[in-house]
Design a protein around this motif. Structure first.
Motif, PDB file in Angstrom:
ATOM      1  N   UNK A 160       0.922  -1.405   0.049  1.00 32.18           N
ATOM      2  CA  UNK A 160      -0.262   0.473   0.306  1.00 32.18           C
ATOM      3  C   UNK A 160       0.845   1.379   0.015  1.00 32.18           C
ATOM      4  N   UNK A 161       1.964   1.275   0.921  1.00 36.93           N
ATOM      5  CA  UNK A 161       3.075   2.800   1.070  1.00 36.93           C
ATOM      6  C   UNK A 161       3.481   3.112  -0.314  1.00 36.93           C
ATOM      7  N   UNK A 162       3.663   1.182  -1.028  1.00 36.58           N
ATOM      8  CA  UNK A 162       4.685   1.574  -1.943  1.00 36.58           C
ATOM      9  C   UNK A 162       4.003   2.044  -3.533  1.00 36.58           C
ATOM     10  N   UNK A 163       2.290   1.683  -3.572  1.00 37.31           N
ATOM     11  CA  UNK A 163       2.170   2.221  -4.594  1.00 37.31           C
ATOM     12  C   UNK A 163       1.770   3.803  -5.186  1.00 37.31           C
ATOM     13  N   UNK A 164       1.764   4.374  -3.977  1.00 33.59           N
ATOM     14  CA  UNK A 164       1.685   5.908  -4.261  1.00 33.59           C
ATOM     15  C   UNK A 164       2.592   6.476  -2.875  1.00 33.59           C
ATOM     16  N   UNK A 165       3.357   8.132  -3.762  1.00 37.33           N
ATOM     17  CA  UNK A 165       4.161   9.148  -2.846  1.00 37.33           C
ATOM     18  C   UNK A 165       3.224  10.147  -2.529  1.00 37.33           C
ATOM     19  N   UNK A 166       2.172   9.999  -2.671  1.00 39.47           N
ATOM     20  CA  UNK A 166       1.275  10.968  -1.948  1.00 39.47           C
ATOM     21  C   UNK A 166       1.888  10.789  -0.337  1.00 39.47           C
ATOM     22  N   UNK A 167       1.526  11.698   0.360  1.00 38.02           N
ATOM     23  CA  UNK A 167       1.789  12.318   1.574  1.00 38.02           C
ATOM     24  C   UNK A 167       0.837  10.613   2.177  1.00 38.02           C
ATOM     25  N   UNK A 168       1.063  10.112   3.356  1.00 35.62           N
ATOM     26  CA  UNK A 168       0.030   9.435   3.841  1.00 35.62           C
ATOM     27  C   UNK A 168      -0.571   9.710   5.244  1.00 35.62           C
ATOM     28  N   UNK A 169      -1.918   9.725   5.793  1.00 32.48           N
ATOM     29  CA  UNK A 169      -1.367   9.442   7.405  1.00 32.48           C
ATOM     30  C   UNK A 169      -1.983   8.551   7.339  1.00 32.48           C
ATOM     31  N   UNK A 170      -1.815   7.226   8.186  1.00 33.91           N
ATOM     32  CA  UNK A 170      -2.480   6.248   8.730  1.00 33.91           C
ATOM     33  C   UNK A 170      -2.696   6.019   9.742  1.00 33.91           C
ATOM     34  N   UNK A 171      -3.862   5.387  10.720  1.00 36.26           N
ATOM     35  CA  UNK A 171      -4.519   5.042  11.642  1.00 36.26           C
ATOM     36  C   UNK A 171      -4.491   3.875  11.781  1.00 36.26           C
ATOM     37  N   UNK A 172      -4.450   2.863  12.617  1.00 36.56           N
ATOM     38  CA  UNK A 172      -4.212   1.616  12.896  1.00 36.56           C
ATOM     39  C   UNK A 172      -5.300   1.089  13.992  1.00 36.56           C
TER      40      UNK A 172
END
Lengths: 151, 317
Positions: free
Chosen positions: B38-50
Motif C-alpha cells: 500500500x505504501x509503495x503504490x503511492x508517493x503521496x503523503x499518507x495519514x494512517x490510523x491503526x
C-alpha cells in the motif's frame, strides 16, 4: 558483489530491540505524545532513498532483529534475473533493490522467514538459506548446480 | 496524485520503502507485505490510523516506530473514526488555507485486523462510511484474534479450530459461517469495495491505487495468512495465499458503486478446498471420517458463492 555499505545509512541496525532502557518508559508517555521518525523535515520522504534519509533514534530502522534469525538467506548475483519477486514479498523490507536491480540483503532487519527463497523463480535459486554461522564465501562456493527438468 | 508505476515488478521496485524493518511481526507474516505494498503504490503523503491488533502493537514497540508517515496509535475500535476526524480537520484547514503546504496531496488510510473490523470496530467503520469521509479502510483478514492467542472472530470460517472454539471429540471447531464483509460494505453504498490477496500483487496494487484515487470511503478486505494461528511454515505464506485464491476460498474481486462487480482473478484450474485445508494445521481434524462432511459443506458453499459472483458480474446488479 556490489558494495552494500554504500546503501546503508550509518544509523541502520545500531540497537537491539528492548535494549534502550535509558529512554523513558510508557508510564511517562502521555496521551498525544509524538515520536518523530526523522530528524528535521519529513516532507517528500517518499522520494528519498534510505541512505539519503535522516532517521531519528525513534525509527525502527535504527533497531535490529538479526538475533531472531536461525537461518540466513544468501544472495547469488550470478544466477539472479532481477525479477524482484523477493522485493515485493519480503515482509521485513530487507531486500535492497536499487534502479531495478537486486543489490543484496539487509541482514540487520531480516528475520530469516525464507519467503524470498520460496518465491525465487530461477534454477538453481538465487536466494538460498544457510545456517547463520556459515560464511558468505563458503555459502557461495557450495551453490547447487542447475537441475535438469524431469520428464 | 502521484501514483508509482506498477506496470511490472521492476518498475514498481524503484519506489522507496516507507515501512521500516525491525518491527516485531512474526517472520513470514503477510500483514507487512500488504502494508508495504500500500505504501509503495503511492508517493503521496499518507495519514494512517491503526486499530489495535498485531500490526499496531508490533510496529510501535517503544521507543521505536516503523512508520515513515504520519501514523495514529488508537484504540481497538476507532481507527475509522480517528481517520475520519483527521480527514475532516484536513479539509477544514485546507479551506481556510492554514496548512503548511496547501497543495500537497494527502491520503487517509485506516488499517484494522479482522477482529476490529468484523466485530469490535464494526459500528465505527459503518458510521465512518455512512458519513462519506474520503478515506480507505483496509482490513487485514487473518481470520482470528492472532494478537491475543487465536480466539475466534466472526471472520473465522466454519470448521477452523481456535483457542475459544476448539476441535475435539464433541466439536469440529467453529460452527458458524464467516460474515460476508465485502457484501455488507458494498451495501453501505461505498464507491469502491474489494477483496484482494497479496500473492496477486498487481491486482492488489491496482486496487489500492483505485481506492486511494476514489473520492469517498473505500473498503478493502485483504487475505493475510497467519503462520502462527493457521499453523503452517512461515516460508509458505505466499503458497498458502495461492491455494486460497485458487480454491476460491478467497475470490479476488471488486464492487464499484455497489453494483458493478468485477472478478479480478480467475484461476486457470480451480483446486478443491481440501487442498487448501490440508496445507494448514487448523483444519487437520476435518480429515477424520466423522468430520468429513464439513469439508463437503464448505466446498458446496464456495461453489455457490463463486456461481453467485459470476452471475452478478454478468448481470451488473
Amino acid at each position: 558483489m556490489q558494495d552494500l555499505k554504500l546503501l546503508a545509512n550509518d544509523k541502520r541496525g545500531k540497537t537491539e530491540l528492548g535494549s534502550r532502557r535509558d529512554l523513558v518508559g510508557w508510564h511517562e508517555v502521555t496521551q498525544g505524545s509524538i515520536l518523530p521518525s526523522f530528524d528535521g523535515d519529513a516532507i517528500g520522504i517518499a522520494l528519498k532513498k534510505a541512505e539519503e534519509r535522516v532517521y531519528s533514534n525513534f525509527n525502527s530502522y535504527t533497531a535490529t532483529v538479526a538475533s531472531w534469525r536461525v537461518q540466513k538467506p544468501v544472495f547469488n548475483i550470478d544466477v539472479c534475473i532481477d525479477c524482484q519477486n523477493c522485493w515485493v514479498w519480503c515482509p521485513d523490507s530487507s531486500i535492497l533493490s536499487r534502479d531495478k536491480q537486486m543489490m543484496g540483503i539487509d541482514y540487520d532487519h531480516c528475520k530469516g522467514c525464507q519467503v524470498c527463497s520460496e518465491v525465487c523463480p530461477t534454477n538453481p535459486k538465487s536466494l538460498l538459506m544457510f545456517n547463520e554461522y556459515v560464511q558468505l564465501e563458503d555459502a557461495l562456493a557450495s551453490w547447487p548446480e542447475k537441475k535438469k527438468k524431469e520428464k | 496524485m502521484a501514483t508509482t508505476s506498477i506496470k511490472n515488478l521492476k518498475e514498481f521496485s524503484t519506489t522507496n520503502d516507507r515501512f521500516e524493518g525491525a518491527h516485531t511481526l512474526c517472520p513470514g507474516c503477510a500483514h507487512s507485505m500488504i502494508v508495504r505494498e500500500l505504501m509503495n503504490c503511492t508517493d503521496d503523503n499518507l495519514v494512517i490510523g491503526s486499530n489495535t491488533g498485531c500490526l499496531e502493537v508490533s510496529t510501535a514497540v517503544y521507543p521505536f516506530t516503523s512508520w515513515d508517515t504520519s501514523w495514529i496509535h488508537i484504540g481497538f475500535e476507532n481507527a475509522a473514526s480517528a481517520i475520519s476526524g483527521a480527514e475532516a480537520m484536513h479539509k477544514a484547514r485546507k479551506k481556510k488555507g492554514t496548512l503548511k503546504d496547501n497543495d500537497a496531496s494527502v491520503k487517509f488510510v485506516a488499517f484494522g485486523g479482522d477482529g476490529s473490523t468484523f466485530d469490535i470496530g464494526f459500528q465505527w467503520l459503518s458510521g465512518a462510511i455512512e458519513r462519506g469521509h474520503d478515506f480507505t479502510y483496509i482490513c487485514l483478514d487473518n481470520e482470528n484474534y492472532a494478537n491475543t492467542g487465536g480466539q475466534r472472530s466472526s471472520a473465522t470460517p466454519i470448521g477452523s479450530t481456535t483457542s475459544t472454539a476448539q476441535a475435539g471429540t464433541h466439536s469440529y471447531g467453529k460452527k458458524e459461517k464467516k460474515k460476508d464483509i465485502v457484501a455488507i460494505m458494498a451495501a453501505h453504498g461505498a464507491p469502491y469495495v474489494a477483496q484482494l490477496a497479496p500473492n496477486k500483487w498487481k491486482a492488489m496494487a491496482k486496487g489500492f491505487q483505485k481506492a486511494l484515487e476514489t473520492e469517498g470511503p473505500c473498503f478493502i478486505n485483504t487475505v493475510s495468512p497467519c503462520c502462527t494461528e493457521w499453523r503452517f511454515d512461515p516460508k509458505d505464506t505466499i503458497g498458502i495465499t495461492d491455494l486460497a485464491t485458487d480454491s476460491l476460498m478467497f475470490p479476488v474481486y471488486e464492487i464499484i458503486d455497489g453494483h458493478e462487480l468485477n472478478i479480478l482473478y480467475r484461476p486457470k484450474t480451480v483446486i478443491k478446498v481440501e487442498e487448501y485445508m490440508g496445507a494448514q494445521g487448523r483444519y487437520k481434524h476435518l480429515f477424520k471420517p466423522e468430520y468429513r462432511h464439513i469439508i463437503d459443506k464448505v466446498q458446496k458453499d464456495i461453489d455457490e458463492q463463486w456461481d453467485y459472483l459470476q452471475r452478478r458480474e454478468e448481470a451488473r446488479i
